[in-house]
Design a protein around this motif. Structure first.
Motif, PDB file in Angstrom:
ATOM      1  N   ILE A  26       0.849  -1.201   0.000  1.00 44.68           N
ATOM      2  CA  ILE A  26       0.000   0.000   0.000  1.00 44.68           C
ATOM      3  C   ILE A  26       0.880   1.244   0.000  1.00 44.68           C
ATOM      4  O   ILE A  26       0.636   2.205  -0.749  1.00 44.68           O
ATOM      5  N   LYS A  27       1.912   1.230   0.835  1.00 45.50           N
ATOM      6  CA  LYS A  27       2.832   2.372   0.890  1.00 45.50           C
ATOM      7  C   LYS A  27       3.496   2.590  -0.470  1.00 45.50           C
ATOM      8  O   LYS A  27       3.597   3.720  -0.954  1.00 45.50           O
ATOM      9  N   ARG A  28       3.914   1.500  -1.097  1.00 45.03           N
ATOM     10  CA  ARG A  28       4.541   1.609  -2.414  1.00 45.03           C
ATOM     11  C   ARG A  28       3.554   2.121  -3.452  1.00 45.03           C
ATOM     12  O   ARG A  28       3.895   2.921  -4.323  1.00 45.03           O
ATOM     13  N   GLU A  29       2.302   1.673  -3.342  1.00 48.80           N
ATOM     14  CA  GLU A  29       1.257   2.097  -4.282  1.00 48.80           C
ATOM     15  C   GLU A  29       0.985   3.591  -4.159  1.00 48.80           C
ATOM     16  O   GLU A  29       0.870   4.298  -5.161  1.00 48.80           O
ATOM     17  N   VAL A  30       0.893   4.073  -2.929  1.00 47.92           N
ATOM     18  CA  VAL A  30       0.608   5.493  -2.696  1.00 47.92           C
ATOM     19  C   VAL A  30       1.764   6.357  -3.170  1.00 47.92           C
ATOM     20  O   VAL A  30       1.574   7.348  -3.887  1.00 47.92           O
ATOM     21  N   ILE A  31       2.975   5.988  -2.771  1.00 47.90           N
ATOM     22  CA  ILE A  31       4.148   6.771  -3.156  1.00 47.90           C
ATOM     23  C   ILE A  31       4.390   6.695  -4.664  1.00 47.90           C
ATOM     24  O   ILE A  31       4.744   7.687  -5.311  1.00 47.90           O
ATOM     25  N   GLY A  32       4.165   5.501  -5.239  1.00 51.08           N
ATOM     26  CA  GLY A  32       4.403   5.301  -6.660  1.00 51.08           C
ATOM     27  C   GLY A  32       3.501   6.135  -7.547  1.00 51.08           C
ATOM     28  O   GLY A  32       3.870   6.487  -8.674  1.00 51.08           O
ATOM     29  N   SER A  37       7.072  13.272  -9.625  1.00 50.81           N
ATOM     30  CA  SER A  37       6.467  14.605  -9.635  1.00 50.81           C
ATOM     31  C   SER A  37       7.188  15.503  -8.644  1.00 50.81           C
ATOM     32  O   SER A  37       7.727  15.045  -7.630  1.00 50.81           O
ATOM     33  N   PHE A  38       7.204  16.791  -8.915  1.00 49.74           N
ATOM     34  CA  PHE A  38       7.949  17.747  -8.100  1.00 49.74           C
ATOM     35  C   PHE A  38       7.386  17.844  -6.686  1.00 49.74           C
ATOM     36  O   PHE A  38       8.129  17.898  -5.702  1.00 49.74           O
ATOM     37  N   MET A  39       6.063  17.850  -6.562  1.00 47.06           N
ATOM     38  CA  MET A  39       5.446  18.035  -5.247  1.00 47.06           C
ATOM     39  C   MET A  39       5.083  16.733  -4.559  1.00 47.06           C
ATOM     40  O   MET A  39       4.639  16.737  -3.402  1.00 47.06           O
TER      41      MET A  39
END
Length: 272
Positions: A26-32, A37-39
């Motif tokens: 889930i963490k990888r999915e959200v961060i991915g 992207s810059f922000m």
């Protein structure tokens, strides 16, 4: 060929057994989603803020829309609409991705030890994260326009839980079908778009004539949308009888979808 348990007990046991892996994915999915992207994760806040501002302007200032005839609040329609969209977005995000859930993770299919059944949990976990961010934006906007939210907001997790099981159950079934029938993705896209307009998102359920209202309540998203609005905006406690019925039906759908997925996953490697 390996046999996979399709029992309801295994549904819960698998999630508990692989809880650390689910959290990591889930963490990888959200961060991915925002990688490169810059922000970065800041977009998860900016997107709902922007959409809420657009809804407020378009419906309150352009169309002069009001949710109830006895209210002239410009913000009410936008916040009520946005609360319904939060529910729908969880549904649409997960269901739209379900047909390609296995196809896009072929490397996991080839690994006998990887628990494919957790993939729908990962998808809905990421969707719930973004829904939580939208909820924070909603609460801040409510505070600005109306003051402190009602204490009934504490019932929100209880209202959302049946929806989670309903979506996960559908995701298991659709993910499996998506492996064998590639047209499923096109069909699901049409269904999800249709669901947006036949759900009480842009209008209250009471807007329909009473003789047709029963058909609206056959829509599985209607109870979730209506009850989320009750606990968030209207300050009402949930209809526990309706919630119990919805929960039981959702659990059956979850168990059925899981059983179908477990029975059909044996052929994934051959097809892919």
């Amino acid at each position: 060929m390996q046999n996979f348990s399709a029992s309801p007990r295994e549904l819960v046991a698998s999630l508990y057994r692989n809880r650390s892996l689910v959290r990591a994915l889930i963490k990888r999915e959200v961060i991915g989603r925002y990688r490169g992207s810059f922000m970065g994760l800041l977009w998860s806040f900016l997107n709902p803020i922007f959409m809420l501002a657009v809804y407020t302007f378009v419906f309150s200032f352009v169309f002069k829309a009001r949710w109830s005839v006895d209210s002239d609040s410009k913000a009410e329609f936008a916040l009520v609409l946005f609360s319904g969209l939060m529910v729908f977005n969880i549904f649409s995000d997960c269901i739209n991705r379900s047909p390609s859930l296995i196809i896009s993770n072929v490397n996991y299919v080839k690994k006998v030890v990887f628990p494919l059944e957790i993939l729908p949990w990962v998808t809905i976990g990421a969707s719930l994260f973004h829904a939580a961010i939208s909820l924070i934006v909603w609460i801040v906007a409510y505070g600005v326009f109306f003051g402190e939210p009602s204490i009934s907001i504490i019932f929100l997790p209880l209202v959302i839980l049946p929806l989670v099981f309903f979506i996960v159950g559908l995701s298991w079934g659709i993910a499996s079908l998506g492996v064998y029938l590639r047209d499923v993705a096109q069909f699901i896209g049409i269904v999800v778009t249709t669901m947006m307009f036949v759900s009480p998102i842009f209008y209250p359920a009471t807007a329909l004539p009473e003789e047709y209202r029963k058909f609206l309540y056959m829509n599985p998203l209607t109870p979730a949308i209506e009850q989320v609005r009750d606990v968030l905006f209207w300050g009402r406690i949930p209809d526990f009888k309706l919630l119990a019925i919805y929960t039981i039906i959702s659990m059956f759908i979850a168990f059925g979808g899981f059983a179908w997925f477990q029975k059909t996953r044996k052929g994934f490697a051959d097809v892919l």
